[in-house]
Design an enzyme around this catalytic site. Sequence first.
Site, PDB file in Angstrom:
ATOM      1  CB  SER A  35       9.413   4.469  15.232  1.00  0.00           C
ATOM      2  OG  SER A  35       8.920   4.803  13.953  1.00  0.00           O
ATOM      3  CG  LEU A  36      11.920   7.839  21.317  1.00  0.00           C
ATOM      4  CD1 LEU A  36      13.244   7.091  21.266  1.00  0.00           C
ATOM      5  CD2 LEU A  36      12.162   9.319  21.657  1.00  0.00           C
ATOM      6  CG  HIS A  37       6.713   4.633  19.112  1.00  0.00           C
ATOM      7  ND1 HIS A  37       6.066   5.728  18.577  1.00  0.00           N
ATOM      8  CD2 HIS A  37       7.040   3.850  18.041  1.00  0.00           C
ATOM      9  CE1 HIS A  37       5.994   5.601  17.260  1.00  0.00           C
ATOM     10  NE2 HIS A  37       6.588   4.488  16.917  1.00  0.00           N
ATOM     11  CB  CYS A  86       0.784   6.249  11.394  1.00  0.00           C
ATOM     12  SG  CYS A  86       1.429   7.772  10.790  1.00  0.00           S
ATOM     13  CD  GLU A 140      13.319  -0.090   9.941  1.00  0.00           C
ATOM     14  OE1 GLU A 140      12.439   0.352  10.691  1.00  0.00           O
ATOM     15  OE2 GLU A 140      14.237   0.619   9.478  1.00  0.00           O
ATOM     16  CG  ASN A 159      -3.941   6.299  13.348  1.00  0.00           C
ATOM     17  OD1 ASN A 159      -4.790   7.160  13.517  1.00  0.00           O
ATOM     18  ND2 ASN A 159      -2.741   6.565  12.859  1.00  0.00           N
ATOM     19  CB  CYS A 206       2.764  -1.485  13.936  1.00  0.00           C
ATOM     20  SG  CYS A 206       2.867  -1.213  12.159  1.00  0.00           S
ATOM     21  CD  GLU A 235      -2.805  -1.353   2.360  1.00  0.00           C
ATOM     22  OE1 GLU A 235      -3.708  -2.183   2.295  1.00  0.00           O
ATOM     23  OE2 GLU A 235      -2.623  -0.637   3.371  1.00  0.00           O
ATOM     24  CB  CYS A 271       6.098  -2.055  16.428  1.00  0.00           C
ATOM     25  SG  CYS A 271       7.798  -1.657  15.968  1.00  0.00           S
ATOM     26  CB  CYS A 295       7.060  -4.990   9.109  1.00  0.00           C
ATOM     27  SG  CYS A 295       8.425  -4.127   9.926  1.00  0.00           S
TER      28      CYS A 295
HETATM   29  N1  SAH Z   1       9.423   0.717  10.177  1.00  0.00           N
HETATM   30  C1  SAH Z   1       9.567   2.138  10.074  1.00  0.00           C
HETATM   31  C2  SAH Z   1       8.617   2.723   9.077  1.00  0.00           C
HETATM   32  C3  SAH Z   1       7.146   2.648   9.486  1.00  0.00           C
HETATM   33  S1  SAH Z   1       6.643   4.272   9.666  1.00  0.00           S
HETATM   34  C4  SAH Z   1       9.426   2.764  11.452  1.00  0.00           C
HETATM   35  O1  SAH Z   1       9.161   2.033  12.382  1.00  0.00           O
HETATM   36  O2  SAH Z   1       9.655   3.955  11.603  1.00  0.00           O
HETATM   37  C5  SAH Z   1       5.139   4.189  10.380  1.00  0.00           C
HETATM   38  C6  SAH Z   1       5.040   5.051  11.625  1.00  0.00           C
HETATM   39  O3  SAH Z   1       3.761   4.862  12.187  1.00  0.00           O
HETATM   40  C7  SAH Z   1       6.031   4.622  12.691  1.00  0.00           C
HETATM   41  O4  SAH Z   1       6.449   5.684  13.474  1.00  0.00           O
HETATM   42  C8  SAH Z   1       5.173   3.675  13.490  1.00  0.00           C
HETATM   43  O5  SAH Z   1       5.716   3.443  14.749  1.00  0.00           O
HETATM   44  C9  SAH Z   1       3.873   4.420  13.518  1.00  0.00           C
HETATM   45  N2  SAH Z   1       2.738   3.566  13.849  1.00  0.00           N
HETATM   46  C10 SAH Z   1       2.659   2.234  13.722  1.00  0.00           C
HETATM   47  N3  SAH Z   1       1.453   1.785  14.120  1.00  0.00           N
HETATM   48  C11 SAH Z   1       0.746   2.873  14.492  1.00  0.00           C
HETATM   49  C12 SAH Z   1      -0.590   3.074  14.951  1.00  0.00           C
HETATM   50  N4  SAH Z   1      -1.423   2.048  15.085  1.00  0.00           N
HETATM   51  N5  SAH Z   1      -0.962   4.325  15.233  1.00  0.00           N
HETATM   52  C13 SAH Z   1      -0.127   5.356  15.042  1.00  0.00           C
HETATM   53  N6  SAH Z   1       1.117   5.245  14.589  1.00  0.00           N
HETATM   54  C14 SAH Z   1       1.563   4.004  14.325  1.00  0.00           C
END
Ligand code: SAH
Length: 365
Positions: free
Chosen positions: A217-219, A337, A164, A294, A123, A96, A120, A116
């Site tokens: 992507s820190l989180h 995202c 990734e 999301n 995700c 997508e 995570c 992927c």
């Molecule tokens: N693998 C890479 C590229 C993916 S980018 C990475 O991890 O950065 C997608 C972004 O959306 C990342 O920051 C990911 O952590 C975030 N993301 C994943 N699932 C999400 C969700 N359910 N709600 C909001 N953001 C999310």
Amino acid sequence: MTATEAKPNLLDLDLADCETLVVDLGFKAFHGRNLFKWIHKHGVLDYDAMTDVPKRLREALRATADIYLPRIIADHPSADGTTKWVMELADGQRIETVYIPEGKRSTICVSSQVGCALDCAFCATARQGFNRNLSVAEIIGQVWHAARMLGAAPTNVVMMGMGEPLANFDASVKAMDIMQDDLAYMLAKQRVTLSTSGIVPNIYRLRELSDVSLAVSLHAPNDELRDRLVPINRKYPLAELIPACKTYVANDKRRKVTWEYVMLDGVNDSMAHAKQLIRLLEGVPSKLNLIPFNPFAGNDFGTSPPDRIEAFRVRLTRAGIFAMTRKTRGDEIAAACGQLVGRVEDRTRRLGSIRVEDGRLEVQR
Ligand code: SAH
């Protein structure tokens, strides 16, 4: 089913490769430039329409190389203008790509893998597991399609779709080089962003080869929590990740690392987390994107309430960290995202086998 000899796909080639190819066929290098320009700048894939490419070269190319792209099989527009394109690859797998218009900006969110491997916790892409890396052609093909659909190259590309990108390093770097090429999509390096979950050695490698913008992507502001949310942290903990990112932007005072921080209700969104985050990012030129979680089916996470997100943002801003809450776009078409899940391949529709070798996609029909 007979196996035909695999020909290189011209969409896998950067400018230098195109020049080498035509020189190897006995023609001058500038024809390679023209070929590259026809494909990417003009979007022309039909050799016969490449009027300044000599006829003999066109014939030689037809005999030695293929041109193929992912196919757009569905187009899901949403009320806010965000559109999700579902693309099918030569082996029937699906990815997508998301188009996000915003004023004069047109951002394309590009996938780098089918599925992927990083798992995570929050995700949706992680749920489908890892299928394979995308080839250069399949990555740049998403931008090619966007440029045709929009009538012009997008103004920004973010490698933030499925997968990734630093785990598909060579193809991602090469595709991002093509995005920046003046004979192709002409994107400035600040307008191409790679988002990673934090594969530390490849952040250092990326710095050697490219200078695209870095998003991470820190989180979570501590290892204990990040180990749970972003499991790659167990391999590359914060004490390694933060210095790598700091180094990435060190050679230019204007550059900042963009940190992505998904706001999960009751998980990582307290004032104590904000304080830890401020300490963690001290001395790192930073920009923080707070992403409201999301939701998707089958997990227990919830989105932090807006007032808590705002309090978090204000706390960071007071500490001198530029923080923004990202608007959620396209959520009703599952284009936001973390909601991308290009369905895995349906074996009954499979054309043949596919191999990626030296960054090239080989298909046997
Ligand atoms: N693998 C890479 C590229 C993916 S980018 C990475 O991890 O950065 C997608 C972004 O959306 C990342 O920051 C990911 O952590 C975030 N993301 C994943 N699932 C999400 C969700 N359910 N709600 C909001 N953001 C999310």
